[in-house]
Design a protein around this motif. Structure first.
Motif, PDB file in Angstrom:
ATOM      1  N   ARG A  57       1.022  -1.132   0.126  1.00 36.05           N
ATOM      2  CA  ARG A  57       0.013  -0.065   0.064  1.00 36.05           C
ATOM      3  C   ARG A  57       0.915   1.361   0.113  1.00 36.05           C
ATOM      4  N   SER A  58       2.337   1.138  -0.329  1.00 40.09           N
ATOM      5  CA  SER A  58       3.016   2.503  -0.328  1.00 40.09           C
ATOM      6  C   SER A  58       2.471   3.432  -1.753  1.00 40.09           C
ATOM      7  N   PRO A  59       2.940   4.568  -1.766  1.00 42.60           N
ATOM      8  CA  PRO A  59       2.197   5.563  -2.384  1.00 42.60           C
ATOM      9  C   PRO A  59       2.027   5.462  -3.891  1.00 42.60           C
ATOM     10  N   THR A  60       3.010   4.880  -4.680  1.00 45.23           N
ATOM     11  CA  THR A  60       3.060   4.566  -6.177  1.00 45.23           C
ATOM     12  C   THR A  60       3.477   3.314  -6.559  1.00 45.23           C
ATOM     13  N   PRO A  61       2.942   2.789  -7.796  1.00 44.81           N
ATOM     14  CA  PRO A  61       3.293   1.516  -8.259  1.00 44.81           C
ATOM     15  C   PRO A  61       4.457   1.809  -8.731  1.00 44.81           C
ATOM     16  N   GLU A 119      22.049  -7.407 -11.519  1.00 45.96           N
ATOM     17  CA  GLU A 119      23.512  -7.898 -11.434  1.00 45.96           C
ATOM     18  C   GLU A 119      24.394  -6.989 -11.902  1.00 45.96           C
ATOM     19  N   ARG A 120      24.013  -5.845 -12.756  1.00 48.77           N
ATOM     20  CA  ARG A 120      24.868  -4.878 -13.104  1.00 48.77           C
ATOM     21  C   ARG A 120      24.805  -3.793 -12.424  1.00 48.77           C
ATOM     22  N   GLY A 121      24.150  -3.711 -11.147  1.00 50.69           N
ATOM     23  CA  GLY A 121      23.744  -2.382 -10.251  1.00 50.69           C
ATOM     24  C   GLY A 121      22.973  -1.535 -10.993  1.00 50.69           C
ATOM     25  N   LEU A 122      21.748  -2.030 -11.755  1.00 48.44           N
ATOM     26  CA  LEU A 122      21.004  -1.195 -12.545  1.00 48.44           C
ATOM     27  C   LEU A 122      19.470  -1.486 -11.933  1.00 48.44           C
ATOM     28  N   ARG A 123      18.370  -0.693 -12.347  1.00 49.07           N
ATOM     29  CA  ARG A 123      17.139  -1.070 -11.912  1.00 49.07           C
ATOM     30  C   ARG A 123      16.069  -0.802 -13.193  1.00 49.07           C
ATOM     31  N   VAL A 124      15.010  -1.535 -12.879  1.00 51.90           N
ATOM     32  CA  VAL A 124      13.888  -1.332 -13.904  1.00 51.90           C
ATOM     33  C   VAL A 124      13.472   0.101 -13.426  1.00 51.90           C
ATOM     34  N   PRO A 125      13.034   1.048 -14.529  1.00 49.68           N
ATOM     35  CA  PRO A 125      12.442   2.306 -14.058  1.00 49.68           C
ATOM     36  C   PRO A 125      10.683   1.997 -13.710  1.00 49.68           C
ATOM     37  N   GLU A 126      10.228   3.110 -13.227  1.00 46.32           N
ATOM     38  CA  GLU A 126       8.693   2.990 -13.276  1.00 46.32           C
ATOM     39  C   GLU A 126       8.349   2.786 -14.587  1.00 46.32           C
ATOM     40  N   LEU A 127       7.290   1.796 -15.106  1.00 53.14           N
ATOM     41  CA  LEU A 127       6.860   1.715 -16.425  1.00 53.14           C
ATOM     42  C   LEU A 127       5.462   1.176 -16.148  1.00 53.14           C
ATOM     43  N   LEU A 185       7.824  -9.068  -7.932  1.00 53.34           N
ATOM     44  CA  LEU A 185       6.718  -8.101  -8.039  1.00 53.34           C
ATOM     45  C   LEU A 185       5.685  -8.272  -7.119  1.00 53.34           C
ATOM     46  N   VAL A 186       5.073  -7.388  -6.172  1.00 54.92           N
ATOM     47  CA  VAL A 186       3.829  -7.982  -5.351  1.00 54.92           C
ATOM     48  C   VAL A 186       2.864  -6.856  -5.735  1.00 54.92           C
ATOM     49  N   LEU A 187       1.786  -7.431  -5.507  1.00 51.50           N
ATOM     50  CA  LEU A 187       0.353  -6.475  -5.968  1.00 51.50           C
ATOM     51  C   LEU A 187       0.287  -5.153  -5.116  1.00 51.50           C
ATOM     52  N   HIS A 188       0.170  -3.917  -5.669  1.00 48.47           N
ATOM     53  CA  HIS A 188       0.131  -2.596  -4.967  1.00 48.47           C
ATOM     54  C   HIS A 188      -1.457  -2.381  -4.863  1.00 48.47           C
ATOM     55  N   GLY A 189      -1.812  -2.144  -3.520  1.00 48.52           N
ATOM     56  CA  GLY A 189      -3.179  -1.923  -3.394  1.00 48.52           C
ATOM     57  C   GLY A 189      -4.118  -3.176  -3.047  1.00 48.52           C
ATOM     58  N   PRO A 190      -5.240  -2.978  -2.798  1.00 52.13           N
ATOM     59  CA  PRO A 190      -6.118  -3.969  -2.140  1.00 52.13           C
ATOM     60  C   PRO A 190      -6.164  -5.056  -3.348  1.00 52.13           C
ATOM     61  N   GLY A 191      -6.612  -6.322  -2.802  1.00 42.90           N
ATOM     62  CA  GLY A 191      -6.700  -7.515  -3.785  1.00 42.90           C
ATOM     63  C   GLY A 191      -5.931  -8.597  -3.426  1.00 42.90           C
ATOM     64  N   PRO A 244      -9.808  -7.703 -16.973  1.00 44.29           N
ATOM     65  CA  PRO A 244     -10.898  -6.597 -16.789  1.00 44.29           C
ATOM     66  C   PRO A 244     -10.502  -5.191 -16.447  1.00 44.29           C
ATOM     67  N   HIS A 245      -9.143  -5.176 -15.675  1.00 47.78           N
ATOM     68  CA  HIS A 245      -8.387  -3.790 -15.474  1.00 47.78           C
ATOM     69  C   HIS A 245      -7.109  -3.922 -15.209  1.00 47.78           C
ATOM     70  N   PRO A 246      -6.460  -3.026 -15.060  1.00 46.46           N
ATOM     71  CA  PRO A 246      -4.807  -2.963 -14.840  1.00 46.46           C
ATOM     72  C   PRO A 246      -4.594  -3.327 -13.473  1.00 46.46           C
ATOM     73  N   THR A 247      -3.429  -4.194 -13.329  1.00 46.31           N
ATOM     74  CA  THR A 247      -2.916  -4.024 -12.050  1.00 46.31           C
ATOM     75  C   THR A 247      -1.556  -3.472 -11.903  1.00 46.31           C
ATOM     76  N   ALA A 248      -1.493  -2.954 -10.600  1.00 45.25           N
ATOM     77  CA  ALA A 248      -0.368  -2.227 -10.337  1.00 45.25           C
ATOM     78  C   ALA A 248       0.695  -3.052  -9.246  1.00 45.25           C
ATOM     79  N   TRP A 249       1.971  -2.877  -9.426  1.00 43.45           N
ATOM     80  CA  TRP A 249       2.620  -3.844  -8.646  1.00 43.45           C
ATOM     81  C   TRP A 249       3.818  -2.905  -8.201  1.00 43.45           C
ATOM     82  N   ARG A 250       4.555  -3.559  -6.875  1.00 43.26           N
ATOM     83  CA  ARG A 250       5.833  -2.809  -6.532  1.00 43.26           C
ATOM     84  C   ARG A 250       6.787  -3.771  -6.116  1.00 43.26           C
TER      85      ARG A 250
END
Length: 433
Positions: free
Chosen positions: A102-106, A159-167, A128-134, A116-122
């Motif tokens: 339940r943190s602020p943004t996915p 492994e390269r010390g990099l990260r996936v951006p918000e997308l 990846l874990v579901l963001h918000g109720p459900g 049926p609808h988009p799902t948000a993850w963090r």
């Protein structure tokens, strides 16, 4: 080398992957090293990845890379690519991998024309874990292959010390009708397309082999028994001969040395060889309208006495290997008659296996599909695990009257002719300076 500014400016990346059909070698190919022939078809799954205004394409300040390099380039220790480029993966406050957050943004939003609808993850500890109720487990199960693809690319970058951006990841499928799958390898196609799109968004352009291997690592975590033939057809396109790797070995290697080194290492049993299409034959595809789970069919084979060590399974595997090699040779020689003979043999061997173990490979509609094609001199068989989904027929491409006759008879028997054609071979990555 893709410059960071270029990646940051590219707010949208679109990749697609074709579906597939098995031509010969079903069931035998599940065991590592046994060959099968597959053909990619011109029905696609498209994955579109978009970023937020603050996305960095996973590259940070001044780093970046194209391709996956030599074994030492992206080792498990994950050295950053340049000064000031190290990032840590997103961390959330979620207590576990399948609960909700339940943190602020996915970090990742996934949408599909089949849900049926988009799902948000963090991100939480590389998952990846579901963001918000459900129900996190239920949401993950419905999008398992897309989620697994994003996680696998994320692990490679980490492994390269990099990260996936918000997308945002959007999936569009032409391998279904009214939510029902055709049996054209939708799980494999969406995994390949998602791996390719997310990696490209993060500045990594993949070759066909890299697309396949990353997708195989993602898919094997979900179903380690799957052969991966659908992934190979989606990654390479065209007609291919395929041998599956030892999946347990590959997964264990990834756990021990990391994804990048696993991508560069030999995979025991694995082979992909491009094949030319048949010179004068037309591929016709009929859909029974009866969806079936390949994983369930393969599991059923094990339960019903079809384990690899049984006499019936050994005899089937030996016969399948011979006919697949002969069919590949016929394709390479341009011997259409020889190919038709091997397809007929493949149908007979599947029927013999079905009779021995009672798996239900040949449904009434699949039998009628084969009979209608054979009546005009074609070769036909179920494609894949059988029990429903699709069957194929190879006919003289110049015999338009016979082609129309087969389609009419299929329609009368409740089999839907699918307007699909073999997809072209996919081009390899062009190296960047």
């Amino acid at each position: 080398m893709t410059a960071p500014a270029e990646v940051a400016a590219a707010r949208t990346v679109v990749r697609r992957a074709p579906g597939k059909l098995f031509v010969a070698g079903e069931y035998a190919v599940v065991d590592a090293g046994n060959p099968a022939i597959l053909v990619a078809v011109d029905r696609y799954i498209t994955v579109t990845v978009t970023g937020t205004p603050d996305s960095r394409g996973g590259l940070g300040g001044s780093g970046g890379f194209s391709g996956l390099g030599a074994p030492g380039d992206l080792g498990g220790s994950g050295a950053p690519s340049g000064p000031g480029t190290a990032h840590t993966p997103h961390q959330s406050r979620s207590p576990g991998p399948f609960t909700t957050d339940r943190s602020p943004t996915p970090d990742v939003t996934i949408s599909s024309d089949l849900t049926p609808h988009p799902t948000a993850w963090r991100w939480h500890k590389g998952r990846l874990v579901l963001h918000g109720p459900g129900d996190g487990a239920q949401a993950r199960a419905g999008l398992a292959h897309v989620v697994g693809a994003v996680e696998t690319v994320g692990a490679l970058l980490a492994e390269r010390g990099l990260r996936v951006p918000e997308l945002g990841v959007a999936v569009s499928s032409r391998l279904h009708e009214g939510g029902r799958k055709y049996g054209l390898g939708s799980s494999g196609a969406v995994t390949v397309a998602a791996v390719d799109a997310v990696a490209a968004f993060c500045g990594v352009e993949l070759s066909a082999g890299e697309r396949y291997r990353l997708a195989m690592l993602a898919s094997a975590r979900i179903d380690p028994k799957g052969s991966g033939g659908d992934l190979a057809a989606s990654a390479w396109g065209g007609w291919i001969l395929y041998r599956a790797p030892e999946r347990d070995f590959v997964l264990d290697l990834a756990r021990r040395v990391g994804i990048a080194r696993t991508l560069a290492a030999p995979w025991p049993g694995h082979e992909v060889r491009r094949l030319p299409p048949p010179a004068g034959l037309r591929l016709e595809v009929g859909w029974t309208g009866e969806p079936v789970s390949t994983a369930s069919q393969v599991a059923g084979l094990q339960r019903r006495g079809g384990r690899p060590d049984t006499a019936a399974r050994r005899r089937f595997t030996e016969a399948s290997n011979r006919l697949v090699e002969a069919a590949a040779g016929a394709l390479e020689r341009g011997d259409d008659a020889g190919l038709l003979a091997q397809i007929r043999t493949a149908q007979a061997e599947l029927a013999r296996l079905d009779e021995a173990v009672g798996l239900g490979i040949f449904t009434p509609r699949l039998r009628r599909l084969c009979e209608a094609a054979e009546a005009v001199g074609a070769a036909a068989k179920p494609s894949g695990a059988g029990g429903g989904d699709c069957g194929i027929a190879l006919l003289d491409a110049a015999a338009s009257r016979h082609i129309c006759q087969v389609r009419r008879h299929w329609t009368a028997a409740g089999v839907h002719p699918l307007p699909v054609r073999p997809a072209a071979q996919r081009p390899e990555r062009t190296p960047q300076p």
